[in-house]
Write a protein that holds these residues in place. Structure first.
Motif, PDB file in Angstrom:
ATOM      1  N   LYS A  16      37.724  47.890  37.485  1.00  0.00           N
ATOM      2  CA  LYS A  16      38.617  47.459  38.566  1.00  0.00           C
ATOM      3  C   LYS A  16      38.098  46.207  39.272  1.00  0.00           C
ATOM      4  O   LYS A  16      38.869  45.435  39.811  1.00  0.00           O
ATOM      5  CB  LYS A  16      38.725  48.568  39.626  1.00  0.00           C
ATOM      6  CG  LYS A  16      39.689  49.680  39.295  1.00  0.00           C
ATOM      7  CD  LYS A  16      39.887  50.497  40.569  1.00  0.00           C
ATOM      8  CE  LYS A  16      40.174  51.945  40.260  1.00  0.00           C
ATOM      9  NZ  LYS A  16      39.984  52.778  41.467  1.00  0.00           N
ATOM     10  N   MET A  18      37.142  42.667  40.098  1.00  0.00           N
ATOM     11  CA  MET A  18      37.433  41.370  39.490  1.00  0.00           C
ATOM     12  C   MET A  18      36.490  40.290  40.009  1.00  0.00           C
ATOM     13  O   MET A  18      36.757  39.110  39.835  1.00  0.00           O
ATOM     14  CB  MET A  18      38.896  40.995  39.664  1.00  0.00           C
ATOM     15  CG  MET A  18      39.367  40.920  41.093  1.00  0.00           C
ATOM     16  SD  MET A  18      41.066  40.308  41.121  1.00  0.00           S
ATOM     17  CE  MET A  18      41.336  40.189  42.867  1.00  0.00           C
ATOM     18  N   LYS A  19      35.407  40.693  40.669  1.00  0.00           N
ATOM     19  CA  LYS A  19      34.351  39.764  41.111  1.00  0.00           C
ATOM     20  C   LYS A  19      34.847  38.738  42.126  1.00  0.00           C
ATOM     21  O   LYS A  19      34.332  37.645  42.221  1.00  0.00           O
ATOM     22  CB  LYS A  19      33.723  39.027  39.912  1.00  0.00           C
ATOM     23  CG  LYS A  19      33.241  39.914  38.775  1.00  0.00           C
ATOM     24  CD  LYS A  19      32.049  40.732  39.187  1.00  0.00           C
ATOM     25  CE  LYS A  19      31.563  41.629  38.064  1.00  0.00           C
ATOM     26  NZ  LYS A  19      32.522  42.582  37.530  1.00  0.00           N
ATOM     27  N   CYS A  20      35.875  39.078  42.882  1.00  0.00           N
ATOM     28  CA  CYS A  20      36.428  38.132  43.851  1.00  0.00           C
ATOM     29  C   CYS A  20      35.448  37.900  44.995  1.00  0.00           C
ATOM     30  O   CYS A  20      35.480  36.869  45.651  1.00  0.00           O
ATOM     31  CB  CYS A  20      37.762  38.628  44.392  1.00  0.00           C
ATOM     32  SG  CYS A  20      37.642  40.109  45.429  1.00  0.00           S
ATOM     33  N   GLY A  21      34.583  38.888  45.251  1.00  0.00           N
ATOM     34  CA  GLY A  21      33.576  38.703  46.296  1.00  0.00           C
ATOM     35  C   GLY A  21      34.066  39.032  47.697  1.00  0.00           C
ATOM     36  O   GLY A  21      33.385  38.716  48.672  1.00  0.00           O
ATOM     37  N   ASN A  22      35.229  39.674  47.828  1.00  0.00           N
ATOM     38  CA  ASN A  22      35.705  40.035  49.174  1.00  0.00           C
ATOM     39  C   ASN A  22      34.727  40.959  49.905  1.00  0.00           C
ATOM     40  O   ASN A  22      34.720  41.010  51.129  1.00  0.00           O
ATOM     41  CB  ASN A  22      37.071  40.726  49.098  1.00  0.00           C
ATOM     42  CG  ASN A  22      38.205  39.727  49.136  1.00  0.00           C
ATOM     43  OD1 ASN A  22      37.985  38.541  48.932  1.00  0.00           O
ATOM     44  ND2 ASN A  22      39.400  40.196  49.403  1.00  0.00           N
ATOM     45  N   PRO A  79      40.342  44.466  47.586  1.00  0.00           N
ATOM     46  CA  PRO A  79      41.767  44.382  47.259  1.00  0.00           C
ATOM     47  C   PRO A  79      42.110  45.233  46.039  1.00  0.00           C
ATOM     48  O   PRO A  79      43.262  45.604  45.858  1.00  0.00           O
ATOM     49  CB  PRO A  79      41.988  42.897  46.973  1.00  0.00           C
ATOM     50  CG  PRO A  79      40.658  42.351  46.650  1.00  0.00           C
ATOM     51  CD  PRO A  79      39.665  43.180  47.404  1.00  0.00           C
ATOM     52  N   CYS A  80      41.126  45.541  45.209  1.00  0.00           N
ATOM     53  CA  CYS A  80      41.401  46.296  43.995  1.00  0.00           C
ATOM     54  C   CYS A  80      41.057  47.768  44.148  1.00  0.00           C
ATOM     55  O   CYS A  80      41.130  48.533  43.185  1.00  0.00           O
ATOM     56  CB  CYS A  80      40.624  45.722  42.822  1.00  0.00           C
ATOM     57  SG  CYS A  80      41.090  44.038  42.475  1.00  0.00           S
ATOM     58  N   GLY A  81      40.646  48.176  45.318  1.00  0.00           N
ATOM     59  CA  GLY A  81      40.383  49.594  45.552  1.00  0.00           C
ATOM     60  C   GLY A  81      39.163  50.134  44.825  1.00  0.00           C
ATOM     61  O   GLY A  81      39.106  51.321  44.482  1.00  0.00           O
TER      62      GLY A  81
END
Lengths: 429, 462
Positions: A16, A18-22, A79-81
């Motif tokens: 899940k 996606m390495k967005c770093g949020n 964001p991806c839970g």
């Protein structure tokens, strides 16, 4: 498959991400160190490298996995839970399977399992604690600092061990006239050995609401210190012991006044005992009737509003991570506080920000723990209150140490203590 | 492995605590937020505390001919911060101070490690904003967003990062430190190097201080959603709003695939049968906002929107924008790998582009959702795939090629806001031709002859 048994249990969680770093926006450790390994994305990548064979389970890797307060702020901001709390527990359990438990932790968790020995040690400790701890004079709390440095500095303020444990002060069944309900009280170690004032307030409030309180003598440590550090064997043994002790006496509901204890009864016991159908069924049964004390008083009983006396306090409330994000309880304690005459609730800037205690995290990473705590203390100071209420004895310890060292005159108590105080004030009139 | 003397030299300059050499730490700097890219473990990660240390690191890199990869939060989407093996990663996160907010000149001076949102929080008390708002506004650094020239949702009215950068302090490849630009609105002294280093992706110099322009915060805002049963109608509506001299702060579009995915994810009340949804926000003085919102509503109806909704309060507004903000994460849930592009076309070509993308998706049997900043022509075709499926990945690469070909043929560009990095380097000659690519290379070589600054990005070394 439980996160405690195999890394395979979390491959979907890893996908899940996606390495967005949020997660960087909210991680309390990352905010201090600004190093990628501190944040969820960094440790998720390390687990992925471990699974792909690019990294090996080393002592160094196990140490990196200790860099998490399990505050779950990243879960909420993802964001991806992604449930990073599951990933970190699985990674730590894997580290223990491959590299063994840190020798100090091994001794500590073994002691927790040997309840009578532990009890004896704590009682002896309460007599001799003056050897290591220097009492700090204080009007409401029995607190002390270490006399010498054992690796965690000498600034930290600790509660003194109670001269009598909570469970030795009460009979196993605390009777009331015409009981509405029979409720079992899981005390947890900190309330039993240190903060007996919280435990007494729980019993007092329950009695006030015509509830019979059962405090099984056979109960022990909740096992969370072991399970979050990957010691699945010790944690499972403790889960079974507690389930047996409570099943023996039986009750309509179970209450806790400690966010770790609540997490243990509601979630962790069932996950730990996933492979044992008999105990799993027992764990699920008790999970269904386990409540945090504030949750219980708002949703299960509705606590008595008549008879509440005036308590003049300016209060700010700190959300314990495992109560707020872990169990979704944040409105209930505030509702209780707002219903007490004389209490003015003033919110701090980020009440849900981790205090940095995180159990053994504060012992393994004392400097980081204090840095995180300092931000909390600064937020508390800005509220100009006289009391910090919270729902977790471990947070209480950390918050107290923070305000004490900053020289701020602030009492730190459990919400239920203020409610008990209000009932008492109501009787005086 | 990096030679011992390199590490020792770095430790001499930075101190042991700011030099990471253990595998477990190095591995966490091998990637950034870009999907389906190869990762490479650097040889060392250093975190300087001041510009002098940055300059010394660059000198050491030049002495040993070792590449230096500057890095902020590593949130970029073009592989721009992925290092090469055994290189030096230069983490700028310890340079994280807001040095000055000058509300007489409407500027702020910040170090590169400051998080964009932290700057906005600091200037809010003066009633000012720093408008560029990439999706990563709460995590990305100023240094990173200046280097990538980030855009965001408000590009249509407020422009992008480059429109707000007034001055820079830069460490050059030879370790010299220069300052360019300043607080004056007018400045034509010498070449415009501030513009050159903005968006240079760290390949020409290392930004160590940034002077930005601030603007007054808008007093009010209003959000509007319009539903269309036809992409062309949505396209015409976009053109018509602008033709009527209304410049919304934000004008976003979501295509059918995106709408359906988002709605299942957040239940914001998006119509599942719609072909396109436009989300529009106007901002400014209260009176102007009221007037513009009515006009926008009228235009949308004239352009045959099937439904138009104006958010009545903040709660309704938040729900509308939650749908838009959830677009990428919702799509990312569907498949393990999310390839997000940012091909950009003139806004009049938006319908053509969306239809072309749909054709490409059908042709290569791929799941592609498209959403993005319709007002400025910046679309985000998002391919939902699985990098473990090698056959499908082949088709993904073909589709990406065709998407870029289409964007360029429609008069657009390869990248609106994510940068070229490694991901789009091979397409550059389609846009610039051989001569253009050669010019890029000679500029790179003039400023960084040894290819030590973020090599392997934008310019290929022959």
């Amino acid at each position: 498959m439980s996160v405690y048994n195999s890394l395979d249990s979390i491959t979907e969680e890893l996908h899940k991400c996606m390495k967005c770093g949020n997660c960087m926006a909210v991680c309390p450790i990352y905010k201090e160190t600004r190093q990628e390994v501190a944040v969820a994305r960094g440790k998720i990548s390390l687990v992925e490298f471990l699974l792909s064979g690019e990294a090996e389970m080393t002592q160094g890797l196990a140490e990196r996995f200790s860099l998490c307060t399990t505050c779950m702020a990243c879960n909420n901001n993802c964001p991806c839970g992604v449930r990073f709390d599951k990933i970190i527990l699985a990674a730590r359990a894997e580290a223990v399977r491959k590299k063994g438990l840190h020798p100090v932790k091994k001794i500590a968790f073994t002691a927790l399992k040997m309840q009578r020995m532990f009890d004896f040690g704590m009682k002896t400790g309460s007599m001799f604690q003056g050897v290591a701890l220097k009492h700090v004079p204080h009007k409401s709390d029995r607190i002390a600092r270490m006399r010498f440095d054992i690796g965690i500095g000498t600034d930290k303020v600790f509660p003194m061990l109670a001269s009598k444990t909570l469970r030795s002060e009460f009979p196993e069944v605390v009777k009331v006239e015409k009981p509405k309900m029979r409720v079992a009280f899981f005390t947890g170690c900190m309330i039993n050995y240190f903060y007996t004032d919280i435990g007494k307030a729980v019993v007092e409030v329950l009695k006030e609401n015509d509830i019979e309180v059962v405090i099984p003598k056979g109960q022990g440590c909740c096992g969370i210190p072991a399970s979050v550090n990957g010691d699945v064997a010790s944690a499972s043994a403790l889960a079974k012991r507690n389930l047996r002790a409570f099943e023996k006496l039986g009750a309509d509901a179970l209450v806790v006044a400690c966010s770790s204890g609540g997490t243990a009864w509601k979630h962790v016991f069932g996950e730990l005992l996933d492979n044992d159908p008999q105990f799993k069924a027992l764990a699920d049964k008790w999970a269904g009737k386990s409540y945090d004390i504030s949750e219980f008083l708002i949703h299960k009983v509705p606590f008595k509003k008549e008879g509440l006396g005036r308590v003049n306090r300016k209060v700010t409330y700190h959300d314990p991570c495992h109560l707020n994000r872990g169990q979704g309880i944040n409105k209930e304690p505030r509702e209780i506080l707002k219903s007490i005459p004389g209490v003015e609730l003033i919110e701090m800037k980020e009440p849900g920000r981790c205090c940095g205690m995180a159990g053994s995290f504060s012992l393994v990473h004392p400097d980081l723990s204090v840095q995180i705590s300092d931000r909390k203390t600064a937020d508390i100071e800005l509220t100009h209150t006289d009391t910090v209420a919270t729902g977790c004895p471990a947070c209480r310890l950390q918050l107290k140490s923070g305000v004490e060292n900053a020289g701020i005159n602030e009492e730190v108590v459990h919400t239920v203590q203020i409610l008990a105080e209000s009932y008492r004030a109501g009787k005086k009139k | 492995m990096l030679a011992r003397e390199v590490i020792e030299d770095l430790i001499k300059v930075l101190g042991k605590e700011n030099v990471l050499t253990e595998q477990e730490d190095l591995l966490t700097y091998a990637y950034d937020a870009t999907a389906a890219m190869k990762h490479h473990k650097p040889g060392v990660v250093v975190s300087p505390l001041n510009v002098e240390q940055v300059a010394e690191v660059v000198k050491i890199a030049n002495r040993y001919k070792i590449p230096v990869y500057p890095r902020g939060s590593g949130t970029n989407l073009s592989g721009g911060t992925i290092p090469s093996e055994d290189s030096i990663v230069l983490s700028m996160l310890n340079l994280n101070k807001i040095l000055e907010v000058d509300h007489d000149n409407l500027t702020a001076t910040v170090q590169p490690g400051v998080i964009i949102q932290d700057l906005n929080n600091a200037v809010q008390q003066f009633g000012l904003i720093y408008p560029p708002d990439p999706g990563t506004v709460t995590t990305a650094t100023m240094g990173g967003s200046v280097s990538e020239c980030s855009g965001g949702l408000r590009g249509l009215k407020y422009g992008v990062t480059k429109h707000y950068i007034m001055g820079l302090q830069v460490v050059l490849a030879n370790g010299e430190v220069i300052r360019w630009g300043g607080k004056t609105v007018k400045n034509v002294t010498g070449y415009d190097l501030v513009a050159l280093f903005t968006g240079a992706e760290g390949t020409l110099g290392i930004i160590t201080e940034i002077l930005v322009k601030l603007i007054p915060a808008p007093e009010a805002r209003k959000s509007i959603m319009a539903v269309f049963d036809d992409v062309d109608k949505a396209g015409k509506a976009i053109a018509s709003i602008i033709r009527n001299k209304i410049i919304p702060a934000t004008l976003e579009i979501m295509d059918k695939v995106t709408i359906q995915t988002v709605e299942h994810f957040v239940h914001a009340g998006l119509p599942l049968n719609a072909e396109a949804v436009l989300l529009i926000e106007v901002d400014g003085y209260k009176e102007v906002v009221e007037r513009e919102a009515v006009l926008v509503e009228q235009i949308l109806k004239e352009e045959q929107a099937a439904d138009v909704k104006i958010a009545k309060d903040d709660k309704e507004r938040d729900l509308l924008w939650l749908a838009r903000r959830s677009a990428l994460p919702a799509l990312a849930q569907k498949r393990p790998t999310t390839v997000l592009e940012d091909a950009t076309v003139p806004r009049s070509k938006i319908p053509d582009m969306i239809k072309a993308i749909r054709k490409i998706a059908d042709k290569h049997k791929l799941n592609i959702a498209t959403f993005g900043h319709a007002g400025d022509g910046n679309l985000h075709p998002t391919i939902l795939t699985d990098e473990r499926d090698l056959d499908e990945m082949k088709r993904v690469h073909l589709a990406v090629d065709e998407i870029f070909q289409t964007a360029i043929s429609l008069g657009g560009t390869l990248s609106g806001e994510h940068g070229i990095g490694v991901a789009k380097m091979k397409y550059l000659d389609w846009e610039f031709g051989e001569a253009g690519v050669a010019l890029l290379r000679s500029m790179k070589e003039a400023l960084d002859p040894n290819y030590v600054l973020n090599p392997g990005k934008i310019v290929r070394r022959d």
